[in-house]
Scaffold this motif. Structure first.
Motif, PDB file in Angstrom:
ATOM      1  N   ARG A  16       0.827  -1.217   0.000  1.00 59.21           N
ATOM      2  CA  ARG A  16       0.000   0.000   0.000  1.00 59.21           C
ATOM      3  C   ARG A  16       0.859   1.264   0.000  1.00 59.21           C
ATOM      4  N   ALA A  17       2.052   1.176   0.603  1.00 52.93           N
ATOM      5  CA  ALA A  17       2.936   2.347   0.644  1.00 52.93           C
ATOM      6  C   ALA A  17       3.776   2.465  -0.627  1.00 52.93           C
ATOM      7  N   GLY A  18       3.797   1.399  -1.429  1.00 52.04           N
ATOM      8  CA  GLY A  18       4.637   1.410  -2.634  1.00 52.04           C
ATOM      9  C   GLY A  18       6.123   1.367  -2.289  1.00 52.04           C
ATOM     10  N   VAL A  19       6.449   0.666  -1.207  1.00 52.92           N
ATOM     11  CA  VAL A  19       7.852   0.563  -0.774  1.00 52.92           C
ATOM     12  C   VAL A  19       8.287  -0.900  -0.920  1.00 52.92           C
ATOM     13  N   ALA A  20       9.443  -1.121  -1.556  1.00 52.33           N
ATOM     14  CA  ALA A  20       9.974  -2.485  -1.691  1.00 52.33           C
ATOM     15  C   ALA A  20      10.704  -2.867  -0.398  1.00 52.33           C
ATOM     16  N   PRO A  21      10.665  -4.167  -0.009  1.00 54.67           N
ATOM     17  CA  PRO A  21      11.342  -4.577   1.235  1.00 54.67           C
ATOM     18  C   PRO A  21      12.802  -4.145   1.279  1.00 54.67           C
ATOM     19  N   GLU A  22      13.471  -4.196   0.111  1.00 59.26           N
ATOM     20  CA  GLU A  22      14.910  -3.861   0.103  1.00 59.26           C
ATOM     21  C   GLU A  22      15.156  -2.367   0.317  1.00 59.26           C
ATOM     22  N   ASP A  23      14.110  -1.559   0.219  1.00 56.26           N
ATOM     23  CA  ASP A  23      14.272  -0.113   0.461  1.00 56.26           C
ATOM     24  C   ASP A  23      14.054   0.266   1.923  1.00 56.26           C
ATOM     25  N   LEU A  24      13.681  -0.703   2.761  1.00 59.80           N
ATOM     26  CA  LEU A  24      13.497  -0.392   4.190  1.00 59.80           C
ATOM     27  C   LEU A  24      14.848  -0.122   4.847  1.00 59.80           C
ATOM     28  N   ASP A  25      14.898   0.914   5.681  1.00 58.19           N
ATOM     29  CA  ASP A  25      16.138   1.143   6.424  1.00 58.19           C
ATOM     30  C   ASP A  25      15.938   1.030   7.932  1.00 58.19           C
ATOM     31  N   LEU A  26      14.760   0.516   8.356  1.00 59.42           N
ATOM     32  CA  LEU A  26      14.516   0.280   9.779  1.00 59.42           C
ATOM     33  C   LEU A  26      13.299  -0.638   9.929  1.00 59.42           C
ATOM     34  N   ILE A  27      13.409  -1.651  10.783  1.00 59.64           N
ATOM     35  CA  ILE A  27      12.256  -2.504  11.113  1.00 59.64           C
ATOM     36  C   ILE A  27      12.141  -2.584  12.631  1.00 59.64           C
ATOM     37  N   VAL A  28      10.979  -2.205  13.142  1.00 64.58           N
ATOM     38  CA  VAL A  28      10.739  -2.257  14.584  1.00 64.58           C
ATOM     39  C   VAL A  28       9.484  -3.094  14.807  1.00 64.58           C
ATOM     40  N   CYS A  29       9.564  -4.019  15.744  1.00 64.87           N
ATOM     41  CA  CYS A  29       8.382  -4.836  16.058  1.00 64.87           C
ATOM     42  C   CYS A  29       8.027  -4.675  17.535  1.00 64.87           C
ATOM     43  N   ALA A  30       6.800  -4.273  17.787  1.00 66.79           N
ATOM     44  CA  ALA A  30       6.287  -4.189  19.159  1.00 66.79           C
ATOM     45  C   ALA A  30       5.578  -5.497  19.468  1.00 66.79           C
ATOM     46  N   THR A  31       6.066  -6.195  20.468  1.00 69.85           N
ATOM     47  CA  THR A  31       5.411  -7.442  20.868  1.00 69.85           C
ATOM     48  C   THR A  31       5.785  -7.813  22.299  1.00 69.85           C
ATOM     49  N   SER A  32       4.846  -8.419  23.006  1.00 68.66           N
ATOM     50  CA  SER A  32       5.130  -9.013  24.323  1.00 68.66           C
ATOM     51  C   SER A  32       5.083 -10.525  24.214  1.00 68.66           C
ATOM     52  N   THR A  33       4.814 -11.022  23.012  1.00 70.79           N
ATOM     53  CA  THR A  33       4.757 -12.464  22.775  1.00 70.79           C
ATOM     54  C   THR A  33       5.674 -12.794  21.589  1.00 70.79           C
ATOM     55  N   PRO A  34       6.976 -12.496  21.739  1.00 72.01           N
ATOM     56  CA  PRO A  34       7.902 -12.732  20.624  1.00 72.01           C
ATOM     57  C   PRO A  34       7.991 -14.217  20.278  1.00 72.01           C
ATOM     58  N   ASP A  35       8.456 -14.524  19.074  1.00 71.92           N
ATOM     59  CA  ASP A  35       8.658 -15.930  18.681  1.00 71.92           C
ATOM     60  C   ASP A  35       9.536 -16.625  19.713  1.00 71.92           C
ATOM     61  N   MET A  36      10.591 -15.930  20.158  1.00 70.39           N
ATOM     62  CA  MET A  36      11.587 -16.462  21.110  1.00 70.39           C
ATOM     63  C   MET A  36      12.328 -15.252  21.660  1.00 70.39           C
ATOM     64  N   SER A  37      13.210 -15.453  22.670  1.00 71.53           N
ATOM     65  CA  SER A  37      13.892 -14.261  23.191  1.00 71.53           C
ATOM     66  C   SER A  37      14.837 -13.667  22.153  1.00 71.53           C
ATOM     67  N   PHE A  38      15.546 -14.505  21.407  1.00 69.74           N
ATOM     68  CA  PHE A  38      16.301 -14.026  20.259  1.00 69.74           C
ATOM     69  C   PHE A  38      16.456 -15.159  19.282  1.00 69.74           C
ATOM     70  N   PRO A  39      16.620 -14.880  17.990  1.00 69.86           N
ATOM     71  CA  PRO A  39      16.578 -13.575  17.344  1.00 69.86           C
ATOM     72  C   PRO A  39      15.251 -12.851  17.603  1.00 69.86           C
ATOM     73  N   SER A  40      15.312 -11.529  17.510  1.00 67.58           N
ATOM     74  CA  SER A  40      14.111 -10.733  17.728  1.00 67.58           C
ATOM     75  C   SER A  40      13.050 -11.086  16.687  1.00 67.58           C
ATOM     76  N   THR A  41      11.809 -10.828  17.040  1.00 68.51           N
ATOM     77  CA  THR A  41      10.716 -11.049  16.078  1.00 68.51           C
ATOM     78  C   THR A  41      10.918 -10.146  14.859  1.00 68.51           C
ATOM     79  N   ALA A  42      11.471  -8.955  15.067  1.00 66.88           N
ATOM     80  CA  ALA A  42      11.752  -8.034  13.946  1.00 66.88           C
ATOM     81  C   ALA A  42      12.713  -8.683  12.952  1.00 66.88           C
ATOM     82  N   CYS A  43      13.717  -9.439  13.454  1.00 65.39           N
ATOM     83  CA  CYS A  43      14.659 -10.119  12.548  1.00 65.39           C
ATOM     84  C   CYS A  43      13.959 -11.236  11.772  1.00 65.39           C
ATOM     85  N   HIS A  44      13.068 -11.964  12.442  1.00 63.06           N
ATOM     86  CA  HIS A  44      12.297 -13.000  11.732  1.00 63.06           C
ATOM     87  C   HIS A  44      11.431 -12.361  10.645  1.00 63.06           C
TER      88      HIS A  44
END
Ligand code: ACO
Length: 329
Positions: free
Chosen positions: A70-98
């Protein structure tokens, strides 16, 4: 860091809600509760429950992909990913990395924010500061929660309240008039015991002493309710005043969806008519950090967010944490 003079524009939104619905009638068969109690005390009619194989990141990825499209942004053009969660996949890697791997982005910083139900507003504030500092131009902010995994399904005080869901926004650096005007995020750890979720280093995981309920949510609901209303109203009032606005200027409030009575009490305290409070708690219950962006998405789909509108976001959660953001749509 260099100051770019840029502001943050919410350029695209996406959501992903599990298809499985758990109604109040179904809960009546699980714990000593009633549809009438849940509806009158919370406003909730039903909530969504993730399938067994789902994780916070797998729930988030379709929402992130929709927001990017919807934003017309390709994944490779992202320069920051932040994920807010209290139920992460695991303690690390972060859910943002997944999520980064799942959407095919590479190289940009990716990290999680843990601020319970305030996570999205915290994340928006963090991303906005990255953009103002000139450190990011295309950011992905995701909120994804699977509270059904940390709810005690034998505890009627909490299990009727929560649901699962994910939402994402793409935030672009902009010079346009549509931008995040300002935000405030706050916390008071002295209230930590009012609302806790386990699963961390304080939980006993040894085979000898295994406590199967140690990772469940525990909440002193009544006390939390009162602190929530006071602090949500206060942070909104000071954010509006500091930016030269009054409650009359606000076109729509998108509050955290924990309890319809909290939303009504905040409206009353701010002197904002109830029809300016966006409400969808009846459909999804409390999806923690995901409530505000899911509500924002639905408000936009329903045509309730028009260009130029002043929109107030406000959230409250375990920590205790709370925060508010003011957006010119
Ligand atoms: N069904 C029937 N009765 C129930 C249920 C239920 N599901 N749950 C509680 N009750 C009973 C209680 O046992 C109590 O009975 P008692 O009077 O015999 O002791 C009675 O209902 C009233 O309980 P209260 O806790 O006083 O009820 P209240 O009106 O405060 O509503 C609620 C409870 C819904 C939890 C409310 O306090 C609330 O919404 N609190 C805030 C939640 C919140 O905002 N949390 C922050 C975000 S969550 C996060 O960050 C993870």
């Amino acid at each position: 860091m260099t100051h770019s003079g840029k502001r943050s524009r919410i350029a695209g939104l996406g959501i992903n809600l599990p298809s499985k619905i758990l109604t109040n009638a179904q809960l009546e068969k699980m714990v000593d509760t009633s549809d009438e109690w849940i509806l009158t005390r919370t406003g909730i009619r039903e909530r969504r429950i993730a399938d067994d194989g789902e994780t916070a990141s797998t729930l988030a990825i379709p929402a992130a992909q929709e927001a990017l499209r919807r934003a017309g942004v390709a994944p490779e053009d992202l320069d920051l990913i932040v994920c807010a969660t209290s139920t992460p996949d695991m303690s690390f890697p972060s859910t943002a990395c997944h999520i980064q791997r799942g959407i095919g982005a590479k190289g940009c910083p990716a990290f999680d924010i843990l601020a319970a139900c305030s996570g999205f507003v915290y994340g928006l504030s963090v991303v906005d500061n990255f953009i103002r500092a000139g450190s990011a131009k295309n950011a992905l902010l995701v909120a994804s929660e699977i509270f059904s995994r940390i709810v005690d399904w034998e505890d009627r005080n909490t299990c009727v309240l929560f649901g699962d869901g994910a939402a994402a926004v793409v935030i672009k650096a902009t010079e346009s008039s549509s931008h995040v005007i300002d935000s405030r995020i706050r916390a008071d750890g002295s209230y930590a015991d009012l609302l806790t979720g386990g699963g961390g280093s304080a939980s006993i995981v040894s085979a000898k002493q295994f406590d199967p309920k140690s990772h469940f949510i525990k909440m002193k609901g009544n006390q939390t309710f009162k602190v929530a209303v006071t602090n949500m109203a206060e942070v909104c009032s000071s954010l509006l005043a500091d930016n030269g606005y009054t409650a009359n200027d606000v076109a729509l409030v998108i509050p955290h969806q924990a309890n319809i009575r909290i939303i009504h009490a905040v409206a009353k305290s701010l002197n904002i008519p109830e029809d300016k409070m966006y409400i969808n708690v009846h459909r999804y219950g409390n999806t923690s950090a995901a409530t505000v962006p899911i509500a924002m998405y639905e408000a936009q789909e329903e045509g309730r967010l028009k260009k130029g509108d002043l929109v107030l976001l406000v959230a409250f959660g375990g920590g205790l944490t709370w925060g508010s953001a003011l957006v010119r749509w």
